[in-house]
Scaffold this active site. Structure first.
Site, short mmCIF file in Angstrom:
data_model
loop_
_atom_site.label_atom_id
_atom_site.label_comp_id
_atom_site.label_asym_id
_atom_site.label_seq_id
_atom_site.Cartn_x
_atom_site.Cartn_y
_atom_site.Cartn_z
N SER A 92 0.66 -1.09 0.14
CA SER A 92 -0.01 -0.03 -0.03
C SER A 92 0.78 1.27 0.02
CB SER A 92 -0.71 -0.07 1.24
OG SER A 92 -1.63 1.12 1.53
N TYR B 57 -1.52 -0.91 10.15
CA TYR B 57 -1.56 -1.24 8.77
C TYR B 57 -0.28 -0.61 8.04
CZ TYR B 57 -3.71 -0.91 4.26
OH TYR B 57 -4.29 -1.28 2.82
#
Ligand SMILES: NC(=O)c1ccc[n+]([C@@H]2O[C@H](COP(=O)([O-])OP(=O)(O)OC[C@H]3O[C@@H](n4cnc5c(N)ncnc54)[C@H](OP(=O)(O)O)[C@@H]3O)[C@@H](O)[C@H]2O)c1
Length: 290
Positions: free
Chosen positions: A156, A169
């Site tokens: 990401s 995350y």
């Protein structure tokens, strides 16, 4: 006579795609099938996987279901074993399944690290990172046997830039990039390419909390030089490229697909008109376009 092979095709490639029940994973399974790959589809939701399988089969390709909760002990290994058995080996692993910490109503928990729960950290790391290592470890003997082996880790933008209130995350996604780099070098002489793909804001169930709220969505896209959300198929096409012969000399890279957000100063493109460096009555200030 020479034959011309399209280097963007994946004809006959046997690929495991995790998180294939929806969003980017489903789009990736479809993009791979359109390019000629046979796919093994993994996620927890068997019903949704069957829907993805039907879409894959509509392209005349094989779709094997290998459901499982990747946070469970021994599950990533079982998923690889079943995928390899169903497809007769593995040439490619796309580990796309990933999670944000969420509440019972499905909304994301976005709190500073000091206010966050260790259980949320553990769950995010288990699916996003620990499963990555387990899948890669178990798939290695199959990939070593392949003449066109590659791994694509769905990281990401959050693994590349700071992500306050999403520390678990961000850390898991940055670790995927580090793992991709290490494996790429370690496995290079075995002919296995390993890359990470780093999407920015993409419209899927994961981000519906943001794109369904207009003020929040507008604020986010104002910081994207391309001025909009990515769609799942745009990420899928990049994954297909990374797995294809077109990327045959590309390994150990983190391909950022974020509409320009991470380009230095690229975020400034979202500001309609930057302040003028000239005094207010200086006509040169009028030359500045938005
Ligand atoms: N959307 C974005 O803006 C964005 C941006 C950058 C990176 N990404 C990354 O892209 C990947 C796909 O995201 P998405 O946006 O498509 O998310 P999504 O729509 O929420 O899909 C997540 C996928 O992961 C699967 N999954 C979740 N927990 C799992 C578990 N414990 N075991 C097995 N499978 C599990 C889900 O299937 P089941 O629920 O059926 O298990 C689903 O197929 C993720 O790794 C995400 O971090 C997304």
């Amino acid at each position: 006579m020479t034959t011309h092979c399209d280097p963007f095709r994946l004809d006959g490639v046997r690929a495991l795609v995790t998180g294939a029940s929806r969003g980017i994973g489903r789009a990736t399974a479809l993009a791979f099938a359109q390019a000629g790959a046979e796919v093994a589809l993994s996620a927890r939701s068997r019903g949704a996987l069957q829907e993805t399988a039907a879409l894959v089969e509509a392209h005349g390709r094989t779709a094997a279901l290998v459901p499982g909760d990747l946070a469970g002990p021994g599950v990533p290994e079982a998923v690889v074993d079943e995928a390899a058995a169903a497809l007769g080996g593995l040439d490619c692993v796309v580990h796309n399944a990933g999670v944000l910490p969420v509440r019972e109503d499905g909304t994301p928990v976005m709190v500073p690290l000091q206010d966050s729960a260790q259980t949320d950290w553990d769950h995010v790391l288990s699916v996003n990172l620990n499963a990555t290592a387990a899948l890669c470890r178990r798939a290695h003997p199959h990939l070593r046997e392949s003449s066109r082996a590659s791994v694509v880790l769905m990281s990401s933008l959050a693994g590349v830039v700071g992500t306050p209130r999403m520390e678990a995350y961000g850390a898991s996604k940055a670790a995927q990039i580090a793992l991709a780099r290490s494996l790429a070098v370690g496995w290079a002489r075995q002919g296995i390419r390993v890359n990470a793909l780093c999407p920015g804001w993409t419209r899927t169930d994961m981000t519906s909390f943001a794109y369904s709220l207009e003020p929040l969505s507008d604020w986010l896209t104002a910081h994207v030089p391309l001025g909009r959300w990515a769609e799942a198929h745009e990420v899928a096409h990049a994954a297909r490229f990374l797995a294809s012969p077109a990327a045959s000399y590309l390994t150990g890279q983190a391909l950022v697909l974020d509409g320009g957000v991470s380009v230095p100063d690229g975020g400034l493109a979202g500001i309609a008109k930057p302040p003028s460096p000239f005094p207010p009555d200086d006509p040169r200030g009028e030359e500045r376009s938005s």
